[in-house]
Write an enzyme that holds these catalytic residues in place. Structure first.
Site, short mmCIF file in Angstrom:
data_model
loop_
_atom_site.label_atom_id
_atom_site.label_comp_id
_atom_site.label_asym_id
_atom_site.label_seq_id
_atom_site.Cartn_x
_atom_site.Cartn_y
_atom_site.Cartn_z
N HIS A 84 0.86 -1.18 0.00
CA HIS A 84 0.00 0.00 0.00
C HIS A 84 0.90 1.23 0.00
O HIS A 84 1.95 1.24 0.66
CB HIS A 84 -0.90 0.05 1.23
CG HIS A 84 -1.95 -1.01 1.25
ND1 HIS A 84 -2.79 -1.26 0.19
CD2 HIS A 84 -2.31 -1.90 2.22
CE1 HIS A 84 -3.61 -2.24 0.49
NE2 HIS A 84 -3.34 -2.65 1.72
N ILE A 150 -8.10 -7.58 -3.78
CA ILE A 150 -9.25 -7.69 -2.88
C ILE A 150 -8.86 -8.59 -1.72
O ILE A 150 -8.34 -9.69 -1.92
CB ILE A 150 -10.48 -8.27 -3.60
CG1 ILE A 150 -10.94 -7.33 -4.71
CG2 ILE A 150 -11.62 -8.52 -2.60
CD1 ILE A 150 -12.08 -7.87 -5.54
N GLY A 162 -10.94 -4.52 2.27
CA GLY A 162 -11.66 -4.22 1.04
C GLY A 162 -10.83 -4.35 -0.22
O GLY A 162 -10.21 -5.39 -0.45
N CYS A 180 0.72 -10.87 -3.46
CA CYS A 180 -0.39 -11.83 -3.33
C CYS A 180 0.06 -13.27 -3.57
O CYS A 180 -0.77 -14.14 -3.86
CB CYS A 180 -1.53 -11.47 -4.28
SG CYS A 180 -2.17 -9.80 -4.01
#
Length: 255
Positions: A84, A150, A162, A180
């Site tokens: 992020h 997600i 979210g 991921c």
């Protein structure tokens, strides 16, 4: 069927400044607890974070390639490691999944449809792929790259965490992890595929698409959520009855 008087009211907040990840998690936990108790409305919270790596419930140590590059936070969301940072629009969804059929997989599909619909408004063809949660785009050379991740968690059938949509982040920052857990797939952004749009434009697309996917919901207006709350001051909440969903993840939480 819900009537006009008992439809859930979904609030929208947009933080005007980057929110540190631990503060965001603490705020979500407090809000989820209040929603479950019937003391607060559902919420979609649009934020941006300072650079950080977050580890979902299925993260493995070997996929954190540069542990000293940015702060690393354990996260209760489903999935593995992700990045992020500035240039990424994160939309935290605190919604009553129990009131929407109590079907986690259907809810995740709805979130994917929401993001795909927003991308359509931005001139981008987003696609979903079986076994790869998130939204992807196909490049001219046939490669598929992830443009939105997600990862959610449920507490008493209220969702939190979210989606994260790459608007114009520094994509090289993803190289400090295996994003991921998918080493053979790349990551892209709206800017990288030639869609140079503002956060305001992205936010409008997300909002418009949301009401198409969740048509029975009513909005209560847009507000600005200010920074500065002390995470230590947030109320501690129970860990019972939790589920996490992300990349190849669906498990019960701590009990």
């Amino acid at each position: 069927m819900r009537t006009d008087t008992d439809r859930a009211m979904v609030e929208w907040y947009t933080s005007p400044e980057p929110v540190p990840y631990p503060e965001a998690v603490a705020a979500m936990e407090t809000r989820v607890n209040a929603i479950a108790a019937g003391k607060a409305a559902e919420l979609v919270w649009l934020v941006e974070h300072p650079s950080a790596y977050t580890a979902g419930t299925s993260a493995v140590a070997e996929e954190l390639l540069q542990a000293d590059r940015f702060p690393v936070y354990r996260s209760g969301r489903g999935g593995r490691y992700t990045y992020h940072g500035p240039g990424q629009r994160v939309a935290y969804v605190m919604l009553n999944v129990g009131a929407r059929g109590a079907d986690l997989h259907r809810f995740v599909k709805a979130l994917e449809t929401w993001v795909i619909g927003a991308l359509v408004q931005l001139g981008v063809a987003g696609i979903r792929r079986s076994g790869r949660v998130g939204i992807w785009v196909a490049r001219d050379d046939g490669r598929e790259e992830k443009i939105a991740a997600i990862g959610i968690r449920l507490r008493r059938w209220i969702s939190f965490h979210g989606i994260a949509l790459n608007v114009d982040p520094e994509l090289e920052h993803f190289s400090g992890i295996v994003p991921c857990g998918l080493a053979t797939y790349g990551v892209t952004s709206l800017a990288a595929i030639g869609r140079n749009v503002s956060f305001a434009t992205v936010d409008k697309a997300l909002r418009d698409s949301f009401w198409n996917v969740f048509p029975e919901e009513m909005q209560t207006g847009t507000s600005q959520m200010q920074r500065g709350a002390d995470p230590a001051a947030y109320q501690k909440v129970s860990q019972l009855g939790e589920y996490a969903f992300g990349e190849k993840t669906f498990r019960t939480g701590e009990k």
